[in-house]
Write a protein that holds these residues in place. Structure first.
Motif, short mmCIF file in Angstrom:
data_model
loop_
_atom_site.label_atom_id
_atom_site.label_comp_id
_atom_site.label_asym_id
_atom_site.label_seq_id
_atom_site.Cartn_x
_atom_site.Cartn_y
_atom_site.Cartn_z
N PHE A 59 0.83 -1.20 0.00
CA PHE A 59 0.00 0.00 0.00
C PHE A 59 0.86 1.25 0.00
CE2 PHE A 59 -3.13 -2.98 2.06
CZ PHE A 59 -4.00 -3.02 0.99
N ARG A 60 2.02 1.19 0.66
CA ARG A 60 2.90 2.34 0.68
C ARG A 60 3.41 2.65 -0.73
NH1 ARG A 60 6.81 0.73 4.21
NH2 ARG A 60 8.21 0.05 2.54
N ASN A 61 3.81 1.63 -1.46
CA ASN A 61 4.30 1.84 -2.82
C ASN A 61 3.20 2.31 -3.76
OD1 ASN A 61 6.89 1.11 -2.11
ND2 ASN A 61 6.67 -1.02 -2.76
N ASP A 62 2.01 1.76 -3.60
CA ASP A 62 0.89 2.23 -4.42
C ASP A 62 0.57 3.69 -4.12
OD1 ASP A 62 0.65 -0.20 -5.65
OD2 ASP A 62 -1.00 -0.91 -4.40
N GLY A 63 0.58 4.04 -2.86
CA GLY A 63 0.33 5.43 -2.48
C GLY A 63 1.39 6.36 -3.03
N LEU A 64 2.65 5.90 -3.00
CA LEU A 64 3.73 6.71 -3.55
C LEU A 64 3.54 6.90 -5.06
CD1 LEU A 64 6.45 8.14 -3.35
CD2 LEU A 64 7.56 5.90 -3.58
N ALA A 65 3.12 5.85 -5.76
CA ALA A 65 2.92 5.94 -7.21
C ALA A 65 1.79 6.93 -7.54
CB ALA A 65 2.61 4.57 -7.79
N VAL A 66 0.70 6.90 -6.78
CA VAL A 66 -0.40 7.85 -6.99
C VAL A 66 0.10 9.27 -6.78
CG1 VAL A 66 -2.60 8.67 -6.10
CG2 VAL A 66 -2.24 6.23 -6.41
N LEU A 67 0.85 9.47 -5.70
CA LEU A 67 1.37 10.81 -5.40
C LEU A 67 2.31 11.30 -6.51
CD1 LEU A 67 1.66 13.18 -3.44
CD2 LEU A 67 3.50 11.92 -2.31
N LEU A 68 3.18 10.43 -6.99
CA LEU A 68 4.09 10.81 -8.07
C LEU A 68 3.33 11.22 -9.32
CD1 LEU A 68 6.84 8.05 -7.71
CD2 LEU A 68 7.04 10.47 -7.09
N GLY A 69 2.25 10.48 -9.63
CA GLY A 69 1.44 10.83 -10.79
C GLY A 69 0.78 12.19 -10.64
N MET B 258 11.66 8.21 -10.06
CA MET B 258 11.12 7.47 -8.92
C MET B 258 10.15 6.39 -9.38
SD MET B 258 10.72 10.29 -5.86
CE MET B 258 10.34 9.01 -4.67
N LEU B 259 9.38 6.68 -10.44
CA LEU B 259 8.50 5.65 -10.98
C LEU B 259 9.32 4.48 -11.52
CD1 LEU B 259 5.74 4.58 -11.89
CD2 LEU B 259 6.00 5.93 -13.99
N LEU B 260 10.41 4.79 -12.22
CA LEU B 260 11.26 3.72 -12.73
C LEU B 260 11.91 2.93 -11.59
CD1 LEU B 260 12.91 5.56 -15.75
CD2 LEU B 260 11.40 3.57 -15.86
N ARG B 261 12.21 3.58 -10.48
CA ARG B 261 12.74 2.86 -9.30
C ARG B 261 11.69 1.89 -8.77
NH1 ARG B 261 18.33 3.46 -8.38
NH2 ARG B 261 18.90 5.62 -8.85
N LEU B 262 10.45 2.36 -8.68
CA LEU B 262 9.38 1.47 -8.22
C LEU B 262 9.24 0.27 -9.15
CD1 LEU B 262 6.48 3.87 -7.11
CD2 LEU B 262 7.78 2.31 -5.66
N VAL B 263 9.28 0.53 -10.44
CA VAL B 263 9.17 -0.55 -11.42
C VAL B 263 10.32 -1.55 -11.24
CG1 VAL B 263 9.33 -1.09 -13.89
CG2 VAL B 263 7.87 0.78 -13.11
N GLY B 264 11.53 -1.04 -11.00
CA GLY B 264 12.68 -1.92 -10.82
C GLY B 264 12.59 -2.75 -9.56
N ARG B 265 11.93 -2.22 -8.53
CA ARG B 265 11.80 -2.95 -7.26
C ARG B 265 10.60 -3.89 -7.25
NH1 ARG B 265 11.80 2.13 -3.41
NH2 ARG B 265 10.68 0.66 -2.07
N ALA B 266 9.74 -3.80 -8.26
CA ALA B 266 8.55 -4.66 -8.30
C ALA B 266 8.96 -6.13 -8.42
CB ALA B 266 7.66 -4.26 -9.48
N VAL C 120 3.17 -6.59 -10.88
CA VAL C 120 3.26 -5.53 -9.88
C VAL C 120 3.65 -4.21 -10.56
CG1 VAL C 120 4.41 -4.75 -7.78
CG2 VAL C 120 3.81 -7.17 -8.06
N ALA C 121 4.59 -4.30 -11.51
CA ALA C 121 4.98 -3.10 -12.26
C ALA C 121 3.79 -2.52 -13.02
CB ALA C 121 6.12 -3.44 -13.22
N LEU C 122 2.97 -3.40 -13.58
CA LEU C 122 1.75 -2.96 -14.27
C LEU C 122 0.84 -2.19 -13.32
CD1 LEU C 122 0.21 -3.50 -17.11
CD2 LEU C 122 -1.11 -5.13 -15.78
N ARG C 123 0.72 -2.71 -12.09
CA ARG C 123 -0.14 -2.03 -11.10
C ARG C 123 0.42 -0.67 -10.73
NH1 ARG C 123 0.28 -5.17 -6.62
NH2 ARG C 123 1.34 -3.60 -5.34
N TYR C 124 1.73 -0.59 -10.56
CA TYR C 124 2.34 0.70 -10.24
C TYR C 124 2.07 1.72 -11.36
CZ TYR C 124 5.02 -1.50 -6.44
OH TYR C 124 5.39 -2.15 -5.30
N GLY C 125 2.17 1.26 -12.60
CA GLY C 125 1.91 2.15 -13.72
C GLY C 125 0.47 2.62 -13.75
N PHE C 126 -0.44 1.71 -13.40
CA PHE C 126 -1.86 2.09 -13.39
C PHE C 126 -2.16 3.13 -12.32
CE2 PHE C 126 -6.21 1.57 -11.85
CZ PHE C 126 -6.93 1.74 -13.02
#
Length: 511
Positions: A4-14, A36-44, A49-55
């Motif tokens: 949830f923390r990573n999803d929240g971070l992705a929403v905030l970055l968007g 930072m989005l690419l970092r999240l994708v790399g850590r997925a 999971v990367a697909l979800r971060y992008g969404f």
């Protein structure tokens, strides 16, 4: 909790990324959010999971970028009050599906320059895709972040004449992602930026030859609130307001023409334009209204009026009607790109939500050829946001006219982003563009996207503009969307080539 923390971070970055779009133009935020989005994708853990971060990143980006949709719902809040908190998120959902794809594809290659190139290419390909899927809605394109006011913005948008706004998006993403590549990546990004600036400056300093001067265009901005437009009792007052503004605007244009002729300038025709659906009735059937209008503007060669009309099938159209000096209808243009859920009922919906099914679509983009005038390219409302789909190639116009009613969206970023889209089409096609908006912002640009005149939001008035001539067809005007498509496919090939070679060697050894 980490999920949830990573999803929240992705929403905030968007959501933060939306600050780079017009009218804020905080371009530098992408140097933070994209890496930072690419970092999240790399850590997925995997591509899912990367697909979800992008969404969820896309949900943040497009919910913030489309917040102005809420204003349209507020106009009819008594009926659709329940939709007020949902309008922007619902509009973001289909767009977020497209931002999910590049994040998933980025996992196909290891971290480094190849991931950056593949991510940027697939993102841009997704933008190209959403220009066509479900009627198309190419809004919040990151190539538009460079359209800031002044000379700097004029320079940065010039390469769109060769590669379109989609090409600008591709290079924007490559630049924004350079912090993940270290010092060498940053230097490469700086070199790319310098080449970009040099190319844009060169096109401004040494522009192509300009064709014959265009007409005097009178852009009439009635500043009629949407609530008044829906009130039949206000129809006569609206018509009188537009006629009075037209009369003063055309008289002003005629006086300027006489002054110009006194200094040896050639005669130019005078054209006036009303915004989308500005006439409060059926102008095609109302000869008296046309006669009164043209008598008030005796120096005009034609009036281009936004009005609803009915075809022979008795279906309504959102149209532009050309009224000649003798009050006859010289030509009509019907809007082809209709707004789903607003102007037409999508066929896949089982429930009828648009009264009567909405408008009937026109046959598509085309030029209007009227006596004594060079061809005109009409575009109604958001038809102007579609790169490569605004000009009839077989009958290239001398200038573009965009009529719109942005009153629905209030004094928000929506009308300003719409204006930015119109400016980019002028650069891509090398054609001057005039824009008449009911509540603003009306204005005009030359074939290099430089502002010629502007009438701000919430002002009733008429804007007189002497349009320059067209530039020769640009590279993009000649070849269209295949240019950014091929650029993206080339980037995909470069990014995937090492992986393909390794796979080939592995198969060869195993045999």
């Amino acid at each position: 909790m980490r999920r949830f923390r990573n999803d929240g971070l992705a929403v905030l970055l968007g959501a933060i990324s939306a600050l780079a779009l017009p009218p804020s133009h905080l371009v530098f935020v992408l140097l933070l959010t994209v890496p930072m989005l690419l970092r999240l994708v790399g850590r997925a853990r995997n591509w899912k999971v990367a697909l979800r971060y992008g969404f969820v990143f896309g949900m943040g980006l497009h919910t913030a970028g489309l917040y102005w949709l809420t204003d349209a719902v507020l106009v009819r809040a008594d009926e659709f009050w329940w939709l007020v908190p949902l309008a922007a998120p619902l509009g973001a959902v289909p767009l977020a599906c497209f931002t999910a794809l590049p994040c998933a594809f980025a996992r196909l290659v290891p971290e480094g320059w190849r991931r950056v190139v593949l991510f940027a290419a697939v993102w841009t390909l997704s933008d190209l895709g959403r220009q066509f899927v479900l009627s198309g809605f190419p809004w919040n394109l990151w190539g538009s972040i460079w359209e800031f006011p002044g000379l700097a913005g004029d320079v940065m948008i010039q390469p769109a004449a060769w590669i379109s706004i989609h090409g600008l998006t591709l290079f924007t993403l490559l630049l924004a992602a350079t912090p993940v590549l270290g010092r060498r990546g940053m230097l490469a990004g700086l070199a790319m930026l310098l080449v970009w600036v040099a190319a844009g400056s060169a096109r401004l300093i040494w522009p192509p030859a300009v064709g014959a001067p265009g007409p005097w265009v009178v852009l009439v901005q009635g500043n009629v609130p949407e609530t008044d437009k829906q009130n039949q009792d206000a129809a006569l007052g609206i018509y009188r307001r537009y006629v009075a503004l037209t009369q003063s605007g055309v008289a002003d244009a005629a006086a300027r023409q006489k002054q110009a002729e006194a200094h040896g300038a050639a005669a130019r025709p005078i054209v006036f334009a009303w915004p989308e659906s500005a006439f409060p009735g059926l102008l095609e059937r109302d000869r008296t209204a046309r006669e009164v209008l043209m008598q008030a503007a005796p120096d005009a060669a034609v009036g281009l009026i936004g009005s609803v009309r009915y075809g022979s099938d008795q279906r309504p159209r959102n149209s532009l009607i050309a009224v000649m000096p003798d009050a006859r209808v010289g030509a009509v243009f019907d809007k082809a790109h209709l707004v789903p859920f607003g102007e037409y009922q999508p066929p896949f919906l089982p429930v009828q939500i648009v009264p009567g099914g909405g408008f009937e679509a026109g046959p598509g983009v085309r030029s209007l050829n009227l006596p004594g005038l060079a061809p005109i390219g009409p575009l109604i409302c958001y038809e102007v946001i579609f790169p490569g789909q605004v000009v009839q190639a077989s009958d290239r116009p001398a200038w573009l006219l965009n009529i719109t009613n942005d009153a629905w969206y209030g004094n928000t970023s929506g009308p300003r982003q719409h204006l930015a889209a119109a400016r980019m089409r002028a650069v891509e096609e090398g054609l001057p563009l005039a824009r008449a908006a009911n509540t603003g912002i009306s204005g005009a640009f030359d074939g290099q996207g430089r502002p010629l005149a502007r009438l701000g939001w919430g002002i009733a008035g008429s804007l007189v503009v002497a349009l320059p001539g067209p530039l020769p067809p640009t590279v993009f005007a000649r070849f269209g969307l295949p240019i950014p498509l091929l650029l993206c496919l080339l980037c995909v090939l470069v990014a995937l080539a090492p992986s393909v070679r390794r796979l080939h060697r592995t198969i060869t050894i195993s045999k």
